[in-house]
Each structure stands twice: as C-alpha cells, then as structure tokens.
Design a protein around this motif. Structure first.
Motif, short mmCIF file in Angstrom:
data_model
loop_
_atom_site.label_atom_id
_atom_site.label_comp_id
_atom_site.label_asym_id
_atom_site.label_seq_id
_atom_site.Cartn_x
_atom_site.Cartn_y
_atom_site.Cartn_z
N THR A 12 25.18 5.22 -43.86
CA THR A 12 24.82 4.41 -42.70
C THR A 12 25.22 5.09 -41.40
O THR A 12 24.45 5.14 -40.43
N ALA A 13 26.44 5.65 -41.40
CA ALA A 13 26.92 6.32 -40.19
C ALA A 13 26.09 7.55 -39.86
O ALA A 13 25.70 7.77 -38.70
N LEU A 14 25.79 8.37 -40.85
CA LEU A 14 25.01 9.58 -40.61
C LEU A 14 23.57 9.25 -40.22
O LEU A 14 22.98 9.91 -39.36
N ARG A 15 23.01 8.23 -40.85
CA ARG A 15 21.63 7.86 -40.53
C ARG A 15 21.50 7.44 -39.07
O ARG A 15 20.51 7.75 -38.40
N SER A 16 22.53 6.73 -38.56
CA SER A 16 22.47 6.27 -37.18
C SER A 16 22.62 7.41 -36.17
O SER A 16 22.27 7.25 -35.00
N GLU A 17 23.11 8.56 -36.62
CA GLU A 17 23.33 9.69 -35.71
C GLU A 17 22.23 10.74 -35.76
O GLU A 17 22.25 11.71 -34.99
N LEU A 18 21.26 10.58 -36.64
CA LEU A 18 20.25 11.63 -36.82
C LEU A 18 19.41 11.85 -35.57
O LEU A 18 18.90 12.96 -35.34
N ASP A 19 19.25 10.80 -34.73
CA ASP A 19 18.43 10.96 -33.52
C ASP A 19 19.05 11.94 -32.52
O ASP A 19 18.37 12.40 -31.60
N ARG A 20 20.32 12.25 -32.70
CA ARG A 20 20.97 13.22 -31.81
C ARG A 20 20.47 14.65 -32.08
O ARG A 20 20.70 15.54 -31.26
N TYR A 21 19.85 14.85 -33.22
CA TYR A 21 19.45 16.20 -33.62
C TYR A 21 17.94 16.33 -33.56
O TYR A 21 17.19 15.41 -33.89
N SER A 22 17.50 17.49 -33.15
CA SER A 22 16.08 17.78 -33.13
C SER A 22 15.62 18.12 -34.55
O SER A 22 16.42 18.59 -35.38
N PRO A 23 14.34 17.91 -34.85
CA PRO A 23 13.84 18.32 -36.18
C PRO A 23 14.12 19.79 -36.43
O PRO A 23 13.84 20.65 -35.59
N GLY A 24 14.71 20.09 -37.57
CA GLY A 24 15.06 21.45 -37.92
C GLY A 24 16.44 21.87 -37.47
O GLY A 24 16.92 22.95 -37.85
N GLU A 25 17.12 21.04 -36.67
CA GLU A 25 18.46 21.39 -36.19
C GLU A 25 19.49 21.16 -37.30
O GLU A 25 19.41 20.19 -38.06
N LYS A 26 20.47 22.03 -37.35
CA LYS A 26 21.48 21.96 -38.41
C LYS A 26 22.48 20.84 -38.12
O LYS A 26 22.93 20.67 -36.99
N LEU A 27 22.85 20.11 -39.19
CA LEU A 27 23.87 19.07 -39.10
C LEU A 27 25.25 19.70 -39.26
O LEU A 27 25.36 20.85 -39.71
N PRO A 28 26.32 18.98 -38.92
CA PRO A 28 27.67 19.51 -39.15
C PRO A 28 27.88 19.88 -40.61
O PRO A 28 27.27 19.31 -41.52
N SER A 29 28.76 20.84 -40.83
CA SER A 29 29.05 21.28 -42.19
C SER A 29 29.73 20.19 -42.99
O SER A 29 30.28 19.23 -42.44
N SER A 30 29.72 20.34 -44.31
CA SER A 30 30.39 19.38 -45.17
C SER A 30 31.88 19.30 -44.85
O SER A 30 32.47 18.20 -44.84
N ARG A 31 32.50 20.45 -44.56
CA ARG A 31 33.92 20.45 -44.23
C ARG A 31 34.17 19.63 -42.96
O ARG A 31 35.12 18.85 -42.87
N ALA A 32 33.28 19.79 -41.95
CA ALA A 32 33.44 19.03 -40.70
C ALA A 32 33.28 17.53 -40.95
O ALA A 32 34.01 16.72 -40.36
N LEU A 33 32.34 17.16 -41.81
CA LEU A 33 32.14 15.75 -42.12
C LEU A 33 33.34 15.18 -42.87
O LEU A 33 33.73 14.03 -42.66
#
Length: 489
Positions: A12-33
């Motif tokens: 739920t938390a990650l889904r709500s933040e996806l709009d911050r990223y452009s299509p094709g943009e990399k998300l934070p690493s697993s370690r960062a999450l």
C-alpha cells in the motif's frame, strides 16, 4: 505482526508513492526499502513481487525495480450480468433441487481480520505453532527425489497411503486409502459419492460449517441430530434414520467441532450398528486426532478401525496439525464405496500434486514430526487452560459447558433469546473492540437452540494474546444490548 499484514502494508505504501517516479525510472533498492520501512528482506521482496504482478513495476535481475510503462489497453466496457441470476436458479422443473453455495460460515475462519484485531476466530494453528523449518526441509528433500514432478498414481503415493492406513488401524492397508487435497476435499468427495442430489444427510447439531456448505453445494439436505456431553444421541440418530430415510450420517467422534465432545465408549458401537441396520454409511471426520492435548490420556481408536463391513468412511488430514497450505488428507473405505470415491476424485481433480505428497511423506517420516506433535500438544493444552481461566474470571456470565482435551476451540453459550441477546450484534461489537470471534449460527443446520460463539485458542500467538483477547471480549460484551454484565468470579 503477521507477515501477510506487513507485506500488505508495504505494498500500500509503495503503491501510493509510484506517481513520484516517471515510467521507466528506477525505484529505491531493496536495501534502501528495508532500512526506510524497517521491514525484513523477505517482506520487501514479496511486496515488490506483488507490485510486479499487478503490472505497476518491472523487475530486472541484478538491476532492480522500475516503474512500468502505463498500460495502453482501454478500460473494459461495463457489462450486464443480471441474466446469470435466472440461469443459476435452476431449470424450473419440479424435481430440481435448488443448489445453494454459501461459504460465509467458512470465510469467518479463513479471511484474516484487520491489522490489530486479535484472531480468536481462526481455524488453523498460529504461525508460531507450525513446523515451518521442518516443512521447508521436507519440501527441499522432496524436490530432490527422483520423479518428484512426474505424474503420481491417481490414488496417491503408495508409501503415503500406507502411512495413513497404519495410523487409522491395523485392519486397513494402502489399498483402502485415497490421498485427497486436505480434509475439506475429502468430505466433499464423500458426500457427493455416497448420496444423490436431493437426498437427506444426517449431521450432528451443532457441527462443522464447511461440511454443511459442502453438503448443500452438492444438493443435499442436512438434517440435524443433537449431541450431548457423550456425543451424538443414539436414540435420536435411530429415529432420524427412520424418519428421513437418510443413507449417510456425518460425525466427528473425537474432539468434535465446535463442542470438543468425544463420542463415549458405550455409544461408539451403537452408532455404527444403527447405521448398519439402516443400510447407511457413517462418514467419520477424524480431523483433530493430531491435536490432542498433553492431558488427554489414551485416545479411542477411529470408528473405521473396528468396522469390517465398510459402514464407516474415514477422513483425516495433515493440514490442521501442520500448516494451512499442506493440503494433504486421506479417505479410507472398503467395498464398492471406495471405487465410487475414487471415481469422483478423479473426475474432480485427477490427483493431488506429487511434490506436495512427497513433502508430506518426508515430513511425517522425519524425527521433527513427532517432536512437533509433542510441542503442539503441550502448547494447545496451555493455551486452553489460559483461555478457560481468563473467561471464568472476566466473563463468568457466558456458558462454558465443556473444557475439551483436544482441538483448538471453546464453545460458549450466550444468554438465550429471553435475555434479548443478539449473537450477530455480539460478534460485531467484538470486532469493534479489536477481537474477532466466530458466530454460532453457521454451525447449525436448522434453528439453533440458543445463541453461541466459538473462540479459538490455536490461532493466537500465546497466553498473553489470549488474555488480552478475552479482555476485549468483555468490553464488547458489556457494550452489547441486553448483555448480562459479568462480575469477577
């Protein structure tokens, strides 16, 4: 917090933040999450996998996760499914028996409650009681067995069938046993095999809602036979056979769900004799044999163990004592009934997946299995004692007729209709107070004699959570209309 709750919250938390990223943009690493959300690596991995399954992110091995390109597919047009209501209602002929498929009594125990709610309505062992390490080791060993992914015999692996047969009784062999996909599947198969649509089937009152649902889904008519402190009453059973012409009686002779009753030694041969004289089968649901408490003493052998005439069709499974996902059970029968059972199962599902059977065989053959059963026996006994003590202190106004020596439940009677007690209101009040309980109504095939609730001490983390759950239940009870405010004993 349960793993499933952690994963859901992170998704739920990650889904709500996806709009911050452009299509094709990399998300934070697993370690960062992991660091940011203070979640475990497995939780993060499962959350990202779920988002990938939803098409919201794309994972690239060794590179990470990226926001997916927006879908170009148009929204599907709104349809009109109202025609199905007529089609599903039957063919209109006077002989047709309307089918009802009502899973609500099962969903009460299958659907996890909201986060923060104590689960006193569960039907399975809490994760802390499940042999997860032994299951993982068994699954790993099973995967290395030659032919583990090949087609199994339709009746099940011979070694697993033999193991079940030995546990049921020395008079049975592997040839008398079919491997099923858990106990629910075994019950559904037995009901469909032994009774034609429209026929009556005798059931204990109260009894397991899943069996009632399976019977009704097969077009059968469950007819109640009351139980008392010694199990089903033979006089009423004989009368019910005579009045209905039924050819099947379903019972749980050991630690009956929900009452915890054990069929008495005197009544056991009577039940089989009455069924035999009526030309009927007894479907013995032996679901709780592996859930005996450490103070239970010697257990009576299954009814099927002393039945040379094939009156008893026996069902059991490993699921309750191991894990909800180890859906491996058994059906045992003799004579033409066994062939009918086999045919129904083949038509329905062909066979139980071989890797699951191999894993079950590895599990029950390991030293860890007996250690696990001893630990569960002690833990369930301790939790039962903790719940009983908490109820007698905080809620002595509720009726606890029986303290079982096996299984994972307590069956409570609420003050009857003359006191104005509303069972549904009590269940909803409990949920608002932060504790989930199972209503009693689904356990009856006809009108219940009084309102009830069922409490599980197997599905919680331990005695502290039981005590807190009962405290919340008292809060709910005191807030229920027409409740009899309890006073400490």
């Amino acid at each position: 917090m349960h793993e499933r709750s952690s994963v859901a919250e992170l998704v739920t938390a990650l889904r709500s933040e996806l709009d911050r990223y452009s299509p094709g943009e990399k998300l934070p690493s697993s370690r960062a999450l992991v660091e940011r959300f203070r979640a475990g690596p497995v939780t993060v991995s499962r959350a990202v996998a779920q988002l990938a399954a939803e098409g919201l992110v794309v994972t690239r091995p060794g590179a990470g996760a990226y926001r997916a390109q927006p879908s170009a597919r148009p929204a599907p047009p709104a349809g009109d499914t109202s025609w199905q209501e007529v089609s599903l209602s039957g063919d209109g002929s006077p002989e047709a028996v309307p089918r009802t498929v009502d899973a609500s009594g099962l969903l009460v125990s299958l659907v996890p409650p909201p986060t923060g709610v104590i689960e006193l309505n569960g039907g399975y062992l809490h994760a802390s009681l499940q042999p997860e390490r032994a299951l993982a080791a068994a699954l790993a060993r099973a995967g290395r067995r030659p032919g583990a992914w090949s087609r199994p015999p339709v009746d099940g692996l011979t070694e697993l069938r033999a193991w079940f047969a030995r546990d049921i009784g020395p008079s049975l062999g592997a040839a008398d046993v079919l491997i099923t996909a858990g106990g629910q599947s075994a019950l559904a198969t037995a009901l469909r095999a032994l009774a034609p649509p429209g026929a009556p089937v005798l059931v204990e009152s109260p009894t397991y809602p899943g069996m009632l649902a399976a019977a009704r889904a097969a077009g059968l008519r469950p007819m109640p036979v009351p139980v008392d402190s010694e199990g089903v009453r033979p006089d009423l059973l004989a009368a019910a056979f005579g009045a209905t012409g039924a050819r099947v009686f379903v019972c749980q002779p050991l630690f009956q769900n929900p009452t915890g009753t054990v069929l008495s030694e005197a009544r056991r041969p009577e039940v089989v004799r009455i069924a035999r004289e009526a030309g009927a089968f007894v479907v013995e649901d032996d679901f709780a044999r592996l859930l005996a408490h450490d103070d239970a003493g010697p257990l009576p052998v299954p009814l099927a163990a002393d039945d040379p005439d094939g009156v008893v069709v026996h069902t059991r499974s490993l699921t309750k004592a191991a894990s909800p996902s180890l859906r491996v059970g058994a059906l045992a029968a003799r004579g033409p009934a066994l062939e009918r059972l086999r045919s129904i199962q083949i038509v329905d599902s062909f066979f139980v997946p071989r890797p699951l059977q191999e894993a079950a065989l590895e599990l029950v053959g390991s030293p860890a299995w007996s250690r696990h059963l001893r630990a569960v026996s002690a833990e369930l006994g301790a939790r039962r004692t903790a719940m009983t003590a908490a109820l007698r202190t905080a809620l002595p106004g509720l009726g606890l007729a029986r303290v079982p020596s096996g299984g994972g439940y307590l069956w409570l009677t609420l003050p009857g209709s003359e006191a104005g007690t509303d069972e549904a209101a009590m269940v909803q009040s409990a949920l608002r107070a932060g504790v989930a309980v199972a209503p009693g109504r689904p356990y009856f095939s006809a009108e219940p004699p009084a309102p009830h609730i069922r409490l599980s001490f197997a599905s919680v983390a331990g005695p502290p959570e039981i005590t807190e759950g009962v405290r919340r239940l008292r809060t709910a009870w005191e807030g229920t209309p027409a409740a009899l405010t309890p006073t400490p004993a």
